[in-house]
Design an enzyme around this catalytic site. Structure first.
Site, PDB file in Angstrom:
ATOM      1  N   ASP A   1       0.855  -1.184   0.000  1.00 28.27           N
ATOM      2  CA  ASP A   1       0.000   0.000   0.000  1.00 28.27           C
ATOM      3  C   ASP A   1       0.898   1.243   0.000  1.00 28.27           C
ATOM      4  OD1 ASP A   1       0.927   0.273   2.585  1.00 28.27           O
ATOM      5  OD2 ASP A   1      -0.932  -0.363   3.518  1.00 28.27           O
ATOM      6  N   ASP A  32      -8.053  -7.175   0.708  1.00 25.43           N
ATOM      7  CA  ASP A  32      -7.126  -7.468   1.804  1.00 25.43           C
ATOM      8  C   ASP A  32      -7.785  -7.048   3.106  1.00 25.43           C
ATOM      9  OD1 ASP A  32      -5.663  -4.855   3.186  1.00 25.43           O
ATOM     10  OD2 ASP A  32      -6.530  -4.435   1.227  1.00 25.43           O
ATOM     11  N   CYS A  75     -13.021 -28.345   7.366  1.00 21.68           N
ATOM     12  CA  CYS A  75     -11.813 -27.557   7.099  1.00 21.68           C
ATOM     13  C   CYS A  75     -10.575 -28.452   7.161  1.00 21.68           C
ATOM     14  CB  CYS A  75     -11.699 -26.424   8.122  1.00 21.68           C
ATOM     15  SG  CYS A  75     -10.204 -25.423   7.929  1.00 21.68           S
ATOM     16  N   CYS A 100      -7.408 -27.356   7.616  1.00 21.46           N
ATOM     17  CA  CYS A 100      -6.251 -26.700   8.247  1.00 21.46           C
ATOM     18  C   CYS A 100      -5.756 -27.514   9.449  1.00 21.46           C
ATOM     19  CB  CYS A 100      -6.610 -25.282   8.674  1.00 21.46           C
ATOM     20  SG  CYS A 100      -7.451 -25.198  10.275  1.00 21.46           S
ATOM     21  N   CYS A 122      -7.990 -27.658  12.622  1.00 21.03           N
ATOM     22  CA  CYS A 122      -9.182 -28.503  12.551  1.00 21.03           C
ATOM     23  C   CYS A 122      -8.828 -29.982  12.396  1.00 21.03           C
ATOM     24  CB  CYS A 122     -10.066 -28.057  11.389  1.00 21.03           C
ATOM     25  SG  CYS A 122     -10.794 -26.430  11.639  1.00 21.03           S
ATOM     26  N   HIS A 181      -6.117 -21.253  10.762  1.00 19.33           N
ATOM     27  CA  HIS A 181      -7.487 -21.645  10.419  1.00 19.33           C
ATOM     28  C   HIS A 181      -8.219 -20.518   9.685  1.00 19.33           C
ATOM     29  CE1 HIS A 181     -11.632 -22.971  10.608  1.00 19.33           C
ATOM     30  NE2 HIS A 181     -11.911 -21.770  11.075  1.00 19.33           N
TER      31      HIS A 181
END
Length: 376
Positions: free
Chosen positions: A93, A267, A305, A307, A310, A336
């Site tokens: 940015d 974002d 999920c 990840c 999980c 996660h």
């Protein structure tokens, strides 16, 4: 490997679009969510873990990096990619938003902004030219032009004056950016929630010419309804053949609503910040892991999920490590959340390609309306 920056659309469904941004450092699948690596790190995550969630690109922060460790130092150390060990694309940015929201005493002139650092009180100046120089020293792949972002609500005259100043700064940013094959410069549309000002801003940006265009000045206090009101027309004012980036958004339902209205890139610090404060995003809404109901629950946060949080840990464990103040809590919940956001983007890309975005959106809202799984 391509040497230039390019964007191609693969499919549209209504206003929703899916495609590919190509850069020398790799391809970015759109719609894309960019995790925020403010100070050359996505907090609580290793770069390879961020990549494992499905992220194609990260966001770095000009304001924070210029103050610490300094853009010149990052350049001496091989640029931001090498410095933070991330070999995929990075968008930086311009610093304008942080100067508005974080800096101490600041003075705005036609030339730029002088401000005092929120870290140590030192004095700095940020101009379009200096912002371009800092982003070049960092070596980012996608550069944002320097703009002024007024907090909303603001009176119409202030929003108009700010937008016109940002357009003059956009022109100076383009000149200072120069010719940098393989790197892209994005212009930022301003104008608050006023359609005429948004149109004027879009025309000014198109006349200058950019590699992509951002819808700026939203998610700054106006609320979702007003934001969607602007997104109903603002992306349509920007060229169809360039990526469109909605800055600083947002919650999952903000993201789905933005993609529905033609946005390609977003974002937000939300998935990582929420992870550190015990909030987990799931298909059935937000789970607050600090609640006592999870203390004896052997089930995963979200059984669908993939990840590590999980796949390997129970709600009871996540509750325990959060309550105990253990570092692994922020690490697992951030992983996660970032995986949830990337899964959401992948699901939208697939739905747009299949022409089933409306069905996807209905299911998305219905799942969230159900709320979390019942306590044991």
């Amino acid at each position: 490997m391509t040497e230039r920056f390019s964007f191609s659309l693969a499919a549209t469904d209504g206003k929703a679009r899916t495609g590919t941004i190509r850069t020398p450092r790799g391809e970015i699948r759109t719609p894309a969510f960019m995790p925020v690596g403010t100070a050359a790190t996505v907090k609580a995550m290793l770069p390879e873990s961020v990549a494992a969630t499905g992220a194609d690109i990260l966001l770095g922060n000009t304001y924070h990096l210029m103050l610490r460790p300094g853009a010149e130092r990052v350049a001496r150390l091989g640029g931001l990619h090498r410095f933070m060990n991330w070999d995929r694309p990075i968008l930086t940015d311009s610093g304008g938003f942080q100067v508005m929201s974080l800096a101490g005493l600041r003075k705005l002139t036609e030339e730029g902004v002088t401000f005092t650092s929120h870290i140590d009180g030192s004095k700095h100046e940020l101009t379009p030219e200096r912002s371009m120089e800092i982003q070049r020293l960092l070596g980012s792949d996608i550069v944002m032009c320097f703009d002024e972002c007024p907090a909303l609500p603001a009176d119409a005259a202030a929003v108009e004056a700010s937008m016109q100043l940002s357009m003059r700064w956009a022109e100076r940013s383009k000149i200072a950016f120069g010719d940098r094959p393989g790197h892209a410069l994005l212009g930022i549309q301003q104008g608050g929630v006023t359609r005429e000002l948004r149109a004027e801003s879009a025309e000014a940006l198109k006349a200058i010419g950019f590699d992509g265009y951002a819808v700026g000045g939203l998610a700054v206090g106006e609320g979702q309804e007003a934001m969607f009101g602007v997104l109903d027309y603002a992306p349509d004012m920007l060229p169809e053949d360039r990526p469109r980036y909605l800055m600083g958004v947002g919650k999952p339902d903000d993201i789905v609503g933005a993609v529905k209205r033609g946005i390609d890139m977003m974002d937000c610090v939300l998935p990582s910040r929420s992870g550190r404060t015990g909030q987990a995003f799931t298909r059935r809404g937000v789970v607050n892991i600090k609640n006592a109901r999870h203390a004896d629950d052997p089930r995963p946060l979200d059984e669908a999920c993939g990840c590590p949080a999980c796949q390997g840990y129970s709600r009871a464990y996540l509750h325990h490590v959060f309550r105990a103040g253990e570092m692994i809590s922020g690490m697992l919940l951030t992983w996660h959340n970032l995986r949830y956001y990337q899964d959401l983007m992948a699901a939208m890309r697939a739905a747009i390609a299949a022409g089933t975005f409306a069905e996807f959106e209905t299911t998305f809202h219905a799942d969230r309306a159900e709320g979390d799984i019942p306590p044991l």
